[in-house]
Scaffold this motif. Structure first.
Motif, PDB file in Angstrom:
ATOM      1  N   SER A 359       0.818  -1.218   0.000  1.00  9.31           N
ATOM      2  CA  SER A 359       0.000   0.000   0.000  1.00  9.31           C
ATOM      3  C   SER A 359       0.855   1.272   0.000  1.00  9.31           C
ATOM      4  O   SER A 359       0.311   2.376  -0.078  1.00  9.31           O
ATOM      5  CB  SER A 359      -0.915  -0.005   1.232  1.00  9.31           C
ATOM      6  OG  SER A 359      -0.133  -0.045   2.422  1.00  9.31           O
ATOM      7  N   LYS A 360       2.177   1.146   0.080  1.00 10.22           N
ATOM      8  CA  LYS A 360       3.055   2.324   0.163  1.00 10.22           C
ATOM      9  C   LYS A 360       3.303   2.923  -1.216  1.00 10.22           C
ATOM     10  O   LYS A 360       3.250   2.235  -2.241  1.00 10.22           O
ATOM     11  CB  LYS A 360       4.380   1.937   0.819  1.00 10.22           C
ATOM     12  CG  LYS A 360       4.193   1.414   2.249  1.00 10.22           C
ATOM     13  CD  LYS A 360       5.507   1.012   2.882  1.00 10.22           C
ATOM     14  CE  LYS A 360       5.283   0.475   4.303  1.00 10.22           C
ATOM     15  NZ  LYS A 360       6.548   0.057   4.949  1.00 10.22           N
ATOM     16  N   GLU A 361       3.585   4.203  -1.236  1.00 10.16           N
ATOM     17  CA  GLU A 361       3.826   4.907  -2.495  1.00 10.16           C
ATOM     18  C   GLU A 361       5.219   4.564  -3.038  1.00 10.16           C
ATOM     19  O   GLU A 361       6.144   4.268  -2.283  1.00 10.16           O
ATOM     20  CB  GLU A 361       3.706   6.419  -2.283  1.00 10.16           C
ATOM     21  CG  GLU A 361       2.314   6.874  -1.844  1.00 10.16           C
ATOM     22  CD  GLU A 361       1.258   6.576  -2.891  1.00 10.16           C
ATOM     23  OE1 GLU A 361       1.576   6.683  -4.098  1.00 10.16           O
ATOM     24  OE2 GLU A 361       0.133   6.217  -2.510  1.00 10.16           O
ATOM     25  N   PHE A 362       5.342   4.610  -4.372  1.00  8.98           N
ATOM     26  CA  PHE A 362       6.649   4.360  -5.001  1.00  8.98           C
ATOM     27  C   PHE A 362       6.705   5.118  -6.325  1.00  8.98           C
ATOM     28  O   PHE A 362       5.674   5.458  -6.919  1.00  8.98           O
ATOM     29  CB  PHE A 362       6.876   2.857  -5.233  1.00  8.98           C
ATOM     30  CG  PHE A 362       5.776   2.178  -6.012  1.00  8.98           C
ATOM     31  CD1 PHE A 362       5.776   2.172  -7.401  1.00  8.98           C
ATOM     32  CD2 PHE A 362       4.735   1.544  -5.343  1.00  8.98           C
ATOM     33  CE1 PHE A 362       4.774   1.539  -8.100  1.00  8.98           C
ATOM     34  CE2 PHE A 362       3.715   0.922  -6.043  1.00  8.98           C
ATOM     35  CZ  PHE A 362       3.732   0.907  -7.433  1.00  8.98           C
ATOM     36  N   PHE A 367       9.821   1.946 -10.736  1.00 13.49           N
ATOM     37  CA  PHE A 367       9.119   0.671 -10.772  1.00 13.49           C
ATOM     38  C   PHE A 367       9.263  -0.002 -12.134  1.00 13.49           C
ATOM     39  O   PHE A 367       9.478  -1.220 -12.226  1.00 13.49           O
ATOM     40  CB  PHE A 367       7.638   0.891 -10.441  1.00 13.49           C
ATOM     41  CG  PHE A 367       6.821  -0.371 -10.400  1.00 13.49           C
ATOM     42  CD1 PHE A 367       7.059  -1.346  -9.436  1.00 13.49           C
ATOM     43  CD2 PHE A 367       5.810  -0.579 -11.329  1.00 13.49           C
ATOM     44  CE1 PHE A 367       6.297  -2.508  -9.409  1.00 13.49           C
ATOM     45  CE2 PHE A 367       5.054  -1.747 -11.295  1.00 13.49           C
ATOM     46  CZ  PHE A 367       5.295  -2.707 -10.336  1.00 13.49           C
ATOM     47  N   ARG A 368       9.201   0.792 -13.208  1.00 17.00           N
ATOM     48  CA  ARG A 368       9.376   0.232 -14.547  1.00 17.00           C
ATOM     49  C   ARG A 368      10.789  -0.331 -14.712  1.00 17.00           C
ATOM     50  O   ARG A 368      10.979  -1.409 -15.300  1.00 17.00           O
ATOM     51  CB  ARG A 368       9.115   1.292 -15.618  1.00 17.00           C
ATOM     52  CG  ARG A 368       7.638   1.649 -15.790  1.00 17.00           C
ATOM     53  CD  ARG A 368       7.440   2.654 -16.892  1.00 17.00           C
ATOM     54  NE  ARG A 368       6.041   3.006 -17.073  1.00 17.00           N
ATOM     55  CZ  ARG A 368       5.195   2.327 -17.834  1.00 17.00           C
ATOM     56  NH1 ARG A 368       5.617   1.257 -18.507  1.00 17.00           N
ATOM     57  NH2 ARG A 368       3.928   2.712 -17.937  1.00 17.00           N
ATOM     58  N   TYR A 392       8.749  -1.002   7.997  1.00 19.08           N
ATOM     59  CA  TYR A 392       8.256   0.364   8.199  1.00 19.08           C
ATOM     60  C   TYR A 392       9.125   1.405   7.500  1.00 19.08           C
ATOM     61  O   TYR A 392       8.743   2.574   7.399  1.00 19.08           O
ATOM     62  CB  TYR A 392       8.152   0.682   9.697  1.00 19.08           C
ATOM     63  CG  TYR A 392       9.480   0.847  10.407  1.00 19.08           C
ATOM     64  CD1 TYR A 392      10.098   2.093  10.502  1.00 19.08           C
ATOM     65  CD2 TYR A 392      10.115  -0.251  10.974  1.00 19.08           C
ATOM     66  CE1 TYR A 392      11.317   2.239  11.141  1.00 19.08           C
ATOM     67  CE2 TYR A 392      11.323  -0.113  11.615  1.00 19.08           C
ATOM     68  CZ  TYR A 392      11.933   1.135  11.705  1.00 19.08           C
ATOM     69  OH  TYR A 392      13.140   1.261  12.323  1.00 19.08           O
ATOM     70  N   ASP A 393      10.313   0.976   6.998  1.00 17.85           N
ATOM     71  CA  ASP A 393      11.177   1.972   6.358  1.00 17.85           C
ATOM     72  C   ASP A 393      11.811   1.501   5.053  1.00 17.85           C
ATOM     73  O   ASP A 393      12.511   2.266   4.390  1.00 17.85           O
ATOM     74  CB  ASP A 393      12.275   2.419   7.331  1.00 17.85           C
ATOM     75  CG  ASP A 393      13.142   1.257   7.796  1.00 17.85           C
ATOM     76  OD1 ASP A 393      12.798   0.097   7.485  1.00 17.85           O
ATOM     77  OD2 ASP A 393      14.154   1.511   8.470  1.00 17.85           O
ATOM     78  N   LEU A 394      11.596   0.233   4.663  1.00 15.97           N
ATOM     79  CA  LEU A 394      12.181  -0.241   3.411  1.00 15.97           C
ATOM     80  C   LEU A 394      11.458   0.393   2.220  1.00 15.97           C
ATOM     81  O   LEU A 394      10.248   0.602   2.249  1.00 15.97           O
ATOM     82  CB  LEU A 394      12.082  -1.760   3.307  1.00 15.97           C
ATOM     83  CG  LEU A 394      13.086  -2.573   4.116  1.00 15.97           C
ATOM     84  CD1 LEU A 394      12.859  -4.064   3.894  1.00 15.97           C
ATOM     85  CD2 LEU A 394      14.518  -2.214   3.742  1.00 15.97           C
ATOM     86  N   THR A 395      12.224   0.649   1.161  1.00 14.83           N
ATOM     87  CA  THR A 395      11.661   1.260  -0.046  1.00 14.83           C
ATOM     88  C   THR A 395      11.965   0.391  -1.246  1.00 14.83           C
ATOM     89  O   THR A 395      12.857  -0.474  -1.210  1.00 14.83           O
ATOM     90  CB  THR A 395      12.249   2.663  -0.277  1.00 14.83           C
ATOM     91  OG1 THR A 395      13.670   2.524  -0.501  1.00 14.83           O
ATOM     92  CG2 THR A 395      11.994   3.557   0.928  1.00 14.83           C
TER      93      THR A 395
END
Length: 506
Positions: A359-362, A367-368, A392-395
């Protein structure tokens, strides 16, 4: 019986005597005189057993050891043992029932003798009985005594039991002769999707596979590990299960034969009892013979889960089943089994899958790039999205960088994620990737060749260029060695080889 407890024994005798009295009184058309006689006999019996000394003496003479058996069971077992003994040749092959009756009658007669020394039947008496003719033996049987102790009733019971046993045997035989009709049955455990809406993509491919199976009867769906072959087959069933009669799903870990022989639900549904004295292959063939008799328009799915060599003779036995459509899910390109290359997800489906679990923004541009790098691998998309969601902090940027630098074993990435598979496993991303893309069954030369490919740029590789890297003077030797390794690795689903190019899967 406890001879020190005459009161208890007296009550038992009175109770049993009263049961006999009531049974006699309940007979139809019994006269008043007879009823009076029965009641007086009962009273006389009660007076007789009121004597403690007599009662104790009687109980001392009773030595019955039934163990855990009830009285009725013990008497029945004893009677059966006697009947077996009477089949001995010393009795001259005479009717067991006749000998049994005459012996009981003789024992009863002797028990009435006033001289105590004559109250037994010894060997001499027995021989005299056996020397009699059949007619003479019949005359020595006391019919009143036999009826009194219920021998005729017991014989009738035995005959009824024998008739019932014959009926059961006939029913079992008829059941085996009658063909079992299985319709719309899952003969094994089938992993149906809980929510088909959460599986994205492949709608056109599912229809295409359905048409191909209808035409060719079998198909092998292949691609690298993690592309989604198993999920694709589950979605196929969600849409087309009702188009088939019976369905079997087999997870093949070691061999096709073992996956069938060790499948308990399949055996139970087919009503097969396998002998432990037969080999796995013999049991495998027995089950396939039974499947060959089962209905029409059935479907069997073989999900080959590891990339080691399979015995193609066993797969061919499955393909020979007449009334079954077959789907083989494999990493290998089985060129003789109507291969169908399952395409990777398109961007829209990959995006929806990622958003389903994260559900987190990216950043969409990042992403592509990530999707291109992992070649739209469905399993990797799911693992990465769940890992980000559970932290809680991984991207995405951090994990993408870890993938590029091959640093997935970082402590920051050792986050438990639920796979939601049949085993409900909880794993970390690095551990699961190692399990899924294991190369433990490779030969050394195949491992060396993969390591060699890993040093090259990630783009597809032209085989001719690969052979020439080491120089033209080594061309002939390298060509043979490289082609053998390429063919072996393609069979194991670790690369794809087409139009003189290599496409790597791990």
């Amino acid at each position: 019986m406890d001879i020190g407890a005459p009161v208890i024994n007296r009550e038992i005798l009175k109770s049993e005597s009263n049961k006999i009295r009531q049974a006699k009184l309940n007979r139809i058309n019994i006269t008043l005189t007879k009823k009076k006689e029965i009641n007086e006999s009962y009273k006389a019996m009660c007076e007789l057993i009121s004597d403690d000394a007599l009662l104790v003496g009687f109980c001392r003479c009773v030595h019955w050891e039934f163990g855990e058996l009830t009285t009725e069971e013990a008497i029945y077992a004893l009677r059966q043992e006697i009947l077996v003994l009477l089949t001995d040749k010393v009795f001259g092959n005479r009717s067991v029932e006749i000998i049994f009756r005459v012996l009981l009658s003789e024992i009863n007669r002797c028990s009435q003798e006033t001289d105590a020394s004559l109250r037994s039947v010894d060997k001499t008496d027995l021989q005299k009985l056996l020397d009699l003719t059949d007619a003479e033996i019949q005359e020595r049987i006391d019919p009143k005594f036999i009826r009194l102790i219920g021998i005729e009733l017991e014989e009738i019971k035995d005959r009824i039991k024998n008739v019932e046993l014959v009926q059961e045997n006939h029913e079992a035989a008829l059941k085996n002769l009658k063909p079992r009709i299985l319709e719309s049955t899952d003969l094994s455990l089938v992993p149906y999707l809980i929510n088909v809406d959460n599986v994205f993509g492949w709608q056109n491919e599912i229809k295409e596979v359905f048409d191909l199976i209808a035409d060719k009867k079998f198909i092998s769906i292949h691609n690298f590990g993690g592309v989604g072959k198993t999920t694709f087959a589950k979605k196929f069933l969600a849409q087309y299960r009702d188009h088939y009669n019976n369905v079997i799903w087999l997870n093949v870990e070691n061999s096709v034969s073992e996956s069938i022989v060790l499948n308990t639900p399949l055996q139970k549904n087919l009503h097969i009892n396998l002998s432990k004295e037969t080999t796995v292959i013999e049991q495998f063939n027995m089950i396939l013979n039974e499947l060959d008799k089962t209905g029409e328009n059935n479907l069997i799915i073989l999900d080959i889960q590891k990339n080691h060599d399979q015995k193609f003779s066993e797969i061919n036995r499955i393909l020979s089943l007449r009334n079954w459509k077959k789907i083989v899910l494999t990493r290998s390109n089985l060129k003789n089994l109507n291969p169908y290359l399952l395409p990777n997800l398109n961007y829209e489906s990959a995006y929806n899958l990622f958003k389903l679990h994260c559900s987190k923004e990216f950043d969409e541009t990042l992403f592509r790039e990530f999707l291109e790098f992992i070649e739209y691998n469905t399993l990797t998309i799911e693992l990465v999205s769940k890992t980000i969601e559970n932290s809680y902090d991984l991207t995405l940027e951090f994990i993408y960088d870890a993938l590029k630098t091959q640093n997935l074993n970082s402590n920051l990435l050792k986050i438990d994620i639920d796979l939601n598979d049949e085993e409900n496993r909880v794993v970390a991303i690095f551990d699961f990737i190692l399990q899924s893309f294991s190369i433990e069954n490779l030969e050394n030369k195949e491992k060396y060749f993969l390591q060699y490919l890993a040093l090259l740029p990630p783009s597809d590789i032209v085989i001719e260029d690969l052979i020439l890297i080491c120089g033209r003077e080594f061309y002939d030797g390298n060509k043979l060695s490289y082609l053998n390794s390429i063919n072996a690795l393609e069979k194991k689903g670790l690369l794809q080889y087409e139009n003189n190019c290599i496409f790597r899967g791990c």
